[in-house]
Design an enzyme around this catalytic site. Structure first.
Site, short mmCIF file in Angstrom:
data_model
loop_
_atom_site.label_atom_id
_atom_site.label_comp_id
_atom_site.label_asym_id
_atom_site.label_seq_id
_atom_site.Cartn_x
_atom_site.Cartn_y
_atom_site.Cartn_z
N LYS A 12 37.41 40.55 44.66
CA LYS A 12 37.82 39.74 43.51
C LYS A 12 36.58 39.34 42.72
O LYS A 12 35.64 38.74 43.26
CB LYS A 12 38.53 38.48 44.03
CG LYS A 12 39.71 38.05 43.20
CD LYS A 12 40.44 36.96 43.96
CE LYS A 12 41.55 36.39 43.16
NZ LYS A 12 42.12 35.22 43.82
C1 E4P Z 1 44.90 34.06 42.28
O1 E4P Z 1 44.46 35.05 42.77
C2 E4P Z 1 44.41 32.70 42.56
O2 E4P Z 1 44.03 32.64 43.90
C3 E4P Z 1 45.48 31.64 42.37
O3 E4P Z 1 46.69 32.20 41.98
C4 E4P Z 1 45.04 30.47 41.58
O4 E4P Z 1 46.11 29.58 41.48
P1 E4P Z 1 45.96 28.04 41.12
O5 E4P Z 1 45.93 27.91 39.64
O6 E4P Z 1 47.19 27.41 41.72
O7 E4P Z 1 44.69 27.55 41.77
#
Ligand code: E4P
Length: 215
Positions: free
Chosen positions: A83
């Site tokens: 990522k």
């Molecule tokens: C995506 O890969 C992220 O880990 C996640 O969806 C972020 O979500 P949040 O806005 O609830 O922190």
């Protein structure tokens, strides 16, 4: 549409796997911090629990640092997806990692042109953050629709992961928009099973079953 779990909690992942519905997992540093465990205690275990793609995030700011981190992460297991944040340096890293066949998930996407750039760089996945856009009064799902249109227009193979999901409604909208994947918190996955008419229907059938004359 594939369903990923957006968590680093091993118990949640085990429960999701038992439901036979989890196609992959996405993590981020905030989710890992919540577990109270070390990265080494958690990340390799996730890659063993789920055979689908497991997103693990880099934290360097520069492409060189991200690439070095990515190579380490990719060594953990074959199903690791790296990522990478949506920055200039991030996309340089994405392009170089694509040349090395290390799949990437470009995260923190908040505009369709960001997604276009990420796809051009060779990202395997893009993660538009829907809930965080809704939080600031933008229609998060419009972003998913725009990205879907752009990817279809040009035949990009990059898959859309709808991220920052807050409710089953987000999952519904993601599916209607034709997103490839929704990555959902465990709580949302559990909510998706529930409908009051299902519960009352089961109760009524049980009640009536008891009335059937027995031999
Ligand atoms: C995506 O890969 C992220 O880990 C996640 O969806 C972020 O979500 P949040 O806005 O609830 O922190």
């Amino acid at each position: 549409m594939k369903i990923f779990l957006d968590t680093a909690d091993l118990d949640e992942i085990k429960q999701g796997v038992a439901m036979c519905l989890v196609d992959g997992v996405t993590t981020n540093p905030s989710l890992l911090a919540k577990t109270g465990k070390t990265f080494e205690q958690v990340a390799p275990e996730i890659t063993r629990l789920v055979s689908g793609p497991i997103s693990l995030e880099v934290i360097s700011d520069d492409a060189e640092g991200m690439i070095a981190e990515a190579r380490e992460l990719a060594r953990i297991a074959d199903n690791v997806v790296v990522k990478v944040p949506m920055t200039e340096q991030g996309l340089i890293a994405v392009a170089k990692l694509a040349d090395e066949n290390i799949p990437t998930n470009v995260t923190l996407i908040f505009s369709a042109v960001q997604a276009l750039l990420a796809a051009k760089a060779g990202a395997a996945y893009v993660s538009p953050f829907i809930g965080r856009l809704d939080d600031i009064s933008h229609e998060g799902m419009e972003l998913v629709e725009q990205i879907k249109t752009i990817f279809d227009n040009y035949g990009f193979g990059t898959e859309i992961i709808v991220a920052s999901v807050r409710s089953p409604l987000h999952v519904l909208e993601a599916a209607l928009a034709g997103a490839d994947i929704a990555t959902v918190p465990f709580k949302v996955l559990k909510q998706m099973f529930i409908h009051p008419l299902t519960a009352s229907g089961i109760a009524k059938f049980k009640e009536d079953y008891a009335k059937i004359p027995k031999r």
